[in-house]
Design a protein around this motif. Structure first.
Motif, mmCIF file in Angstrom:
data_model
loop_
_atom_site.group_PDB
_atom_site.id
_atom_site.type_symbol
_atom_site.label_atom_id
_atom_site.label_comp_id
_atom_site.label_asym_id
_atom_site.label_seq_id
_atom_site.Cartn_x
_atom_site.Cartn_y
_atom_site.Cartn_z
ATOM 1 N N ALA A 11 0.803 -1.224 0.000
ATOM 2 C CA ALA A 11 0.000 0.000 0.000
ATOM 3 C C ALA A 11 0.837 1.275 0.000
ATOM 4 O O ALA A 11 0.371 2.326 -0.443
ATOM 5 N N GLU A 12 2.068 1.208 0.515
ATOM 6 C CA GLU A 12 2.884 2.418 0.574
ATOM 7 C C GLU A 12 3.473 2.794 -0.787
ATOM 8 O O GLU A 12 4.093 3.863 -0.911
ATOM 9 N N TRP A 13 3.274 1.965 -1.783
ATOM 10 C CA TRP A 13 3.767 2.244 -3.123
ATOM 11 C C TRP A 13 2.659 2.818 -4.007
ATOM 12 O O TRP A 13 1.476 2.563 -3.796
ATOM 13 N N ASN A 14 3.067 3.584 -5.001
ATOM 14 C CA ASN A 14 2.169 3.935 -6.088
ATOM 15 C C ASN A 14 3.004 4.166 -7.332
ATOM 16 O O ASN A 14 4.247 4.153 -7.274
ATOM 17 N N ALA A 15 2.326 4.355 -8.455
ATOM 18 C CA ALA A 15 3.052 4.444 -9.720
ATOM 19 C C ALA A 15 2.185 5.065 -10.785
ATOM 20 O O ALA A 15 0.960 5.161 -10.646
ATOM 21 N N LEU A 16 2.830 5.496 -11.860
ATOM 22 C CA LEU A 16 2.154 5.945 -13.070
ATOM 23 C C LEU A 16 2.468 4.951 -14.172
ATOM 24 O O LEU A 16 3.629 4.760 -14.535
ATOM 25 N N LYS A 17 1.438 4.261 -14.670
ATOM 26 C CA LYS A 17 1.585 3.414 -15.837
ATOM 27 C C LYS A 17 1.128 4.215 -17.048
ATOM 28 O O LYS A 17 0.011 4.740 -17.060
ATOM 29 N N LEU A 18 1.972 4.294 -18.045
ATOM 30 C CA LEU A 18 1.761 5.204 -19.169
ATOM 31 C C LEU A 18 1.274 4.444 -20.397
ATOM 32 O O LEU A 18 1.817 3.399 -20.767
ATOM 33 N N VAL A 19 0.251 4.991 -21.039
ATOM 34 C CA VAL A 19 -0.481 4.308 -22.097
ATOM 35 C C VAL A 19 -0.458 5.159 -23.371
ATOM 36 O O VAL A 19 -0.642 6.378 -23.312
ATOM 37 N N THR A 20 -0.259 4.529 -24.514
ATOM 38 C CA THR A 20 -0.302 5.232 -25.791
ATOM 39 C C THR A 20 -1.732 5.275 -26.322
ATOM 40 O O THR A 20 -2.644 4.642 -25.788
ATOM 41 N N GLY A 21 -1.914 5.970 -27.425
ATOM 42 C CA GLY A 21 -3.215 6.046 -28.059
ATOM 43 C C GLY A 21 -3.704 4.715 -28.608
ATOM 44 O O GLY A 21 -4.887 4.574 -28.935
ATOM 45 N N GLU A 22 -2.815 3.723 -28.711
ATOM 46 C CA GLU A 22 -3.225 2.374 -29.115
ATOM 47 C C GLU A 22 -4.017 1.662 -28.022
ATOM 48 O O GLU A 22 -4.579 0.598 -28.264
ATOM 49 N N GLY A 23 -4.013 2.238 -26.812
ATOM 50 C CA GLY A 23 -4.580 1.516 -25.681
ATOM 51 C C GLY A 23 -3.652 0.432 -25.190
ATOM 52 O O GLY A 23 -4.084 -0.596 -24.683
ATOM 53 N N MET A 24 -2.347 0.666 -25.328
ATOM 54 C CA MET A 24 -1.314 -0.262 -24.864
ATOM 55 C C MET A 24 -0.255 0.526 -24.118
ATOM 56 O O MET A 24 -0.102 1.735 -24.319
#
Length: 452
Positions: free
Chosen positions: A101-114
């Motif tokens: 729970a003490e972690w978080n992140a940004l997962k980055l997505v392209t316009g392909e939806g991937m």
């Protein structure tokens, strides 16, 4: 930590709102520089840091003139589907997936939806490191809107899949148990199960981010779900991680089965209905290859990492794929790991076979995987791979992601690869019995010691 997996860290040190704001601004500007237009979709899992970091990401995107569509607390695959629905330039999922729970992140997505692949991730990281994103004037700032229907669309898309016999699943009225670990799954999986006619006994469906256990859905963390399965008479127990891209299973006796079985059973379900290649990563159990072989279709191995598997699936025209951690990718919906889709495929499998989970699993060979890690100087890796290859005399050798050696008659393999996030080397071996797998790991460790 900034990698192909995104930007992640412990909240407050080093992952601060200021860092997230800057990274989001850079991502918005980067997308524009790549020629993408349109809004950026933003969603999150249930972590307590989510609202704070979402606000920071929104501010960063707006500051470079990018419109934001906030889909709220949703599974990560729901974010990726929403990118396609809105014809967005890209997306950001604020989630640390299975991390504590003490972690978080940004997962980055392209316009392909991937997710960003290796090349795009490298370009973004270079931009983040070297460029100052141009900020918008006061009258050109990005706007903000919300989309409260993203989960509804996700569920509708699953229920509309030709690969599913929804009426047959409903008619079976399967009793199931569910553990959502107080993640985003509590907002979607119970709804899916009810739509499929299941009788559901659920725990930890409150999407508040107060995880009652280690959130990674591995066997050692599923004892409580096993108790619920036994007490309720469920034919299967389902456990998802906080951002709902991985699914683990517990059989009707309360015993957890390996995460690789999720993918193997899903593969069998799909291949009963359509033929085509299967793709998984180099560290996935051989049982997935057995499922592909049972239907006489090729199985292709890709480097570890969801986007690597997804890209190879596109190239091969795969009909299903994923990773052995419980991540199932069904291209008929999209090219990303999707636990709700996996849930539907597992229920379909039980209906197809007419068995509870233990019986369905017993149809496949049993393997044992042993994993360890060692500190190792990466500059000596090439010499280590050569020494391993010379000593172990494998039938098959693959160097696309570290070194993977395979022995056909022994039905065993060894994968040695550097970690993407730690200064260590991972040793993973599988064989029909645990002693043989352990012996492979031990021998590899000894060879590495001799090279170091």
């Amino acid at each position: 930590m900034v990698s192909v997996s995104g930007i992640r860290g412990r909240v407050g040190d080093p992952l601060t709102p200021e860092l997230v704001c800057g990274a989001a601004a850079a991502f918005g500007a980067f997308l524009r520089g790549e020629g993408a237009s349109g809004p950026v979709v933003l969603g999150r899992d249930s972590r307590t840091s989510g609202p704070m970091l979402c606000a920071a990401a929104i501010a960063g995107l707006q500051s470079v003139g990018v419109d934001v569509i906030d889909v709220g607390i949703v599974p990560t695959p729901t974010v990726l589907l929403a990118v396609g629905h809105h014809h967005a330039a890209g997306g950001i999922a604020i989630t640390a997936s299975h991390n504590p729970a003490e972690w978080n992140a940004l997962k980055l997505v392209t316009g392909e939806g991937m997710f960003l692949d290796a090349d795009a991730s490298l370009r973004y990281r270079r931009f983040l490191r070297e460029d100052d994103p141009p900020r918008a004037a006061w009258n050109a700032l990005g706007g903000l809107s919300s989309d409260d229907e993203a989960i509804d669309r996700h569920l509708e898309a699953i229920l509309a899949l030709d690969i599913l016999d929804v009426e047959a699943i409903r008619a079976a009225a399967l009793p199931v148990a569910l553990d959502c670990v107080r993640g985003a799954g509590g907002l979607v999986v119970p709804r899916l199960l009810e739509a499929l006619g299941c009788t559901v006994t659920a725990i930890h469906t409150e999407a508040d981010g107060h995880f009652p256990r280690d959130p990674e859905p591995t066997a050692e963390h599923l004892a409580e779900l096993g108790e619920v399965v036994r007490a309720s008479g469920a034919v299967v127990g389902l456990a998802v991680d906080p951002d709902v891209d991985r699914l683990s299973l517990v059989d009707e006796t309360g015993a957890a089965v390996g995460e690789d079985l999720t993918l193997a059973l899903a593969v069998d379900t799909v291949l009963r209905r359509t033929r085509g290649p299967v793709v998984t990563n180099l560290s996935t159990s051989r049982v997935v290859a057995d499922a592909a072989a049972a239907h006489d279709v090729p199985m292709v191995l890709a480097p570890v990492g969801e986007i690597n598997v997804a890209r190879r699936m596109q190239a091969e025209g795969a009909v299903i794929g994923g990773e052995g951690n419980g991540g199932v990718i069904l291209p008929a919906l999209h090219h990303t790991r999707d636990a709700p889709v996996a849930v539907a495929l597992i229920l379909q499998h039980l209906v197809d076979t007419g068995e509870a989970l233990a019986g369905a699993v017993a149809r496949w060979p049993t393997y044992h995987i042993v994993k360890t890690k060692v500190a190792f100087d990466r500059s000596a890796l090439d010499a280590a791979y050569a020494a391993l290859s010379d000593d172990l005399d494998a039938d098959v050798e693959d160097r696309t992601d570290g070194l993977r050696l395979g022995w056909n008659e022994r039905r065993a393999w060894l994968h040695v690869r550097p970690s993407g996030t730690e200064p260590i080397v991972r040793l993973i071996a599988e064989a029909p019995d645990e002693k043989a797998a352990q012996a492979l790991v031990d021998r590899a460790g000894s060879i590495l010691d001799g090279v170091a």
